[in-house]
Design an enzyme around this catalytic site. Structure first.
Site, mmCIF file in Angstrom:
data_model
loop_
_atom_site.group_PDB
_atom_site.id
_atom_site.type_symbol
_atom_site.label_atom_id
_atom_site.label_comp_id
_atom_site.label_asym_id
_atom_site.label_seq_id
_atom_site.Cartn_x
_atom_site.Cartn_y
_atom_site.Cartn_z
ATOM 1 N N PHE B 39 44.013 46.166 81.619
ATOM 2 C CA PHE B 39 45.037 45.192 81.966
ATOM 3 C C PHE B 39 44.366 44.000 82.650
ATOM 4 O O PHE B 39 43.835 44.128 83.756
ATOM 5 C CB PHE B 39 46.087 45.834 82.879
ATOM 6 C CG PHE B 39 46.846 46.947 82.220
ATOM 7 C CD1 PHE B 39 46.339 48.243 82.187
ATOM 8 C CD2 PHE B 39 48.076 46.708 81.615
ATOM 9 C CE1 PHE B 39 47.031 49.273 81.574
ATOM 10 C CE2 PHE B 39 48.783 47.737 80.998
ATOM 11 C CZ PHE B 39 48.261 49.011 80.974
ATOM 12 N N VAL B 77 43.440 48.613 85.603
ATOM 13 C CA VAL B 77 43.834 47.265 86.009
ATOM 14 C C VAL B 77 42.592 46.581 86.569
ATOM 15 O O VAL B 77 41.888 47.144 87.415
ATOM 16 C CB VAL B 77 44.941 47.307 87.088
ATOM 17 C CG1 VAL B 77 45.233 45.912 87.616
ATOM 18 C CG2 VAL B 77 46.202 47.940 86.517
ATOM 19 N N CYS B 78 42.311 45.386 86.110
ATOM 20 C CA CYS B 78 41.117 44.672 86.554
ATOM 21 C C CYS B 78 41.249 44.271 88.014
ATOM 22 O O CYS B 78 42.219 43.603 88.404
ATOM 23 C CB CYS B 78 40.894 43.435 85.699
ATOM 24 S SG CYS B 78 39.497 42.454 86.274
ATOM 25 N N ILE B 79 40.251 44.630 88.813
ATOM 26 C CA ILE B 79 40.339 44.364 90.250
ATOM 27 C C ILE B 79 40.332 42.871 90.558
ATOM 28 O O ILE B 79 41.079 42.410 91.430
ATOM 29 C CB ILE B 79 39.218 45.106 91.016
ATOM 30 C CG1 ILE B 79 39.395 44.919 92.521
ATOM 31 C CG2 ILE B 79 37.836 44.658 90.561
ATOM 32 C CD1 ILE B 79 38.498 45.798 93.368
ATOM 33 N N ALA B 82 43.697 41.453 89.797
ATOM 34 C CA ALA B 82 44.691 41.928 90.758
ATOM 35 C C ALA B 82 44.545 41.214 92.105
ATOM 36 O O ALA B 82 45.525 40.800 92.718
ATOM 37 C CB ALA B 82 44.570 43.435 90.938
#
Lengths: 102, 130, 118
Positions: B39, B77-79, B82
């Site tokens: 994501f 989820v890509c840090i 995010a």
């Protein structure tokens, strides 16, 4: 193995379809999905352009997205092949790479 | 065949995530493998534990957790995406903390390297939601 | 080893999408995978010289493109028709690029294993 092009925007809101068709190569495939399925309407303004492109590429349309938009089979441009999600997976397997046009 | 999937759009923005979900279900049903669902961009909004939409919108969020639980799909989820969008709790010195507490069941937060790794392992890469 | 192709079709200064795409691209390069960029349609405006996003209070993106060479990314392909249709010439761009005709784009795409639409 041809490229699979995914066009998800309606031609009424985006140039993605025409920009894709201008670059697609002989033997490639185009899948119209989401808003892109409106391009498959046989009486739409882009029907002639799409029809012409079918001389070199195979054009598909995602059935569930047609149904969601109330587009019946007899409203779809002749030669555009309707596929379901299993068919979409099949197209992804038989083509490489896969290019999305947003 | 192995697929690497990228989701670019937020849960409420367009159909990209719906299409991705249905594609994944179809691929799994046909016996194929999903290496990872990554994501990125606005897709980072998926999987945030604190999302609280109206009751009838919950299934669209929970289906990802159910997919992870039932099929063992790796949802990342890509840090950086995010953090950029203020989706992670920060300490006073700016470090994101307790990442596992920020995401819904079945998701994890990690870096772009996992996206590259997925593309290298997979036979096909597809992106949804633009 | 896989050939990655990043296709830039959007103009600059419309959010952080381009910056995040470049983050992705540089991560690929860090994994020592071959990377090409292809600029089509309004994407060619990303490379136009003389940009001044500081007027908007935005950070310039041009230095990021200029830094690509440091990551070993040297293949920046720009479609000639996209330039011409926008009144641009190769000399209008910030970097040396390789021109490609519209009819040749299909071959470049077909030669990639992973195509990332940016």
């Amino acid at each position: 193995m041809g490229v699979l092009h995914l066009v998800s925007r309606s031609p009424g809101e985006s140039l993605a379809l025409s920009q894709c068709l201008g670059r697609a190569g002989e033997g490639d495939a185009l899948l119209l999905l989401e808003g892109g399925v409106y391009a498959a309407l046989k009486d739409s303004a882009c029907a002639p352009c799409l029809h012409e492109s079918m001389a070199g590429i195979a054009v598909y349309v995602l059935g569930p997205d047609l149904a969601a938009r109330g587009i019946a089979a007899d409203e779809v441009l002749e030669g555009v092949v309707r596929v379901d999600y299993a068919g979409f997976v099949g197209l992804a397997l038989s083509h490489s790479p896969i290019q999305s046009w947003f | 065949m192995k697929f690497a999937i990228q989701i670019n759009s937020a849960p409420w923005a367009g159909e990209g995530c719906d299409t991705a979900y249905q594609f994944i279900r179809a691929a799994l049903g046909l016996g194929h493998e999903i290496v990872r669902v990554f994501f990125y961009y606005e897709g980072a909004y998926h999987g945030m534990r604190r999302m609280s939409p109206p009751e009838d919108e919950l299934p669209a969020l929970r289906r990802w957790s159910e997919l992870a639980a039932g099929q063992g799909i790796d949802l990342v989820v890509c840090i950086s995406a995010a953090q950029r969008r203020g989706l992670l709790d920060q300490t006073e010195d700016g470090r994101a903390v307790k990442l596992e507490e920020e995401v819904a069941e079945g998701f994890r937060i990690a870096g772009l390297g996992l996206w590259v790794e997925a593309c290298l392992k997979a036979d096909r890469f597809l992106a949804f939601g633009g | 080893m896989k050939q990655f192709l990043f296709v830039m079709r959007r103009p600059p200064h419309e959010g952080i999408g381009v910056r995040e795409s470049l983050d992705l691209l540089m991560t690929v390069a860090a994994f020592d995978q071959p990377v090409r960029l292809l600029f089509l349609d309004d994407g060619v405006f990303q490379l136009k010289s003389g940009q001044n996003p500081e007027c908007l209070g935005a950070k310039p993106i041009v230095p990021l493109f200029s830094a690509l060479e440091v990551y070993g990314i040297e293949e920046l392909w720009v479609e000639e028709e996209s330039l011409a249709q926008r009144g641009l010439r190769p000399e209008s761009l910030i970097l040396p690029t390789r021109g490609i005709k519209r009819g040749e784009v299909a071959g470049l795409v077909a030669s990639a294993d992973v195509v990332v639409a940016c």
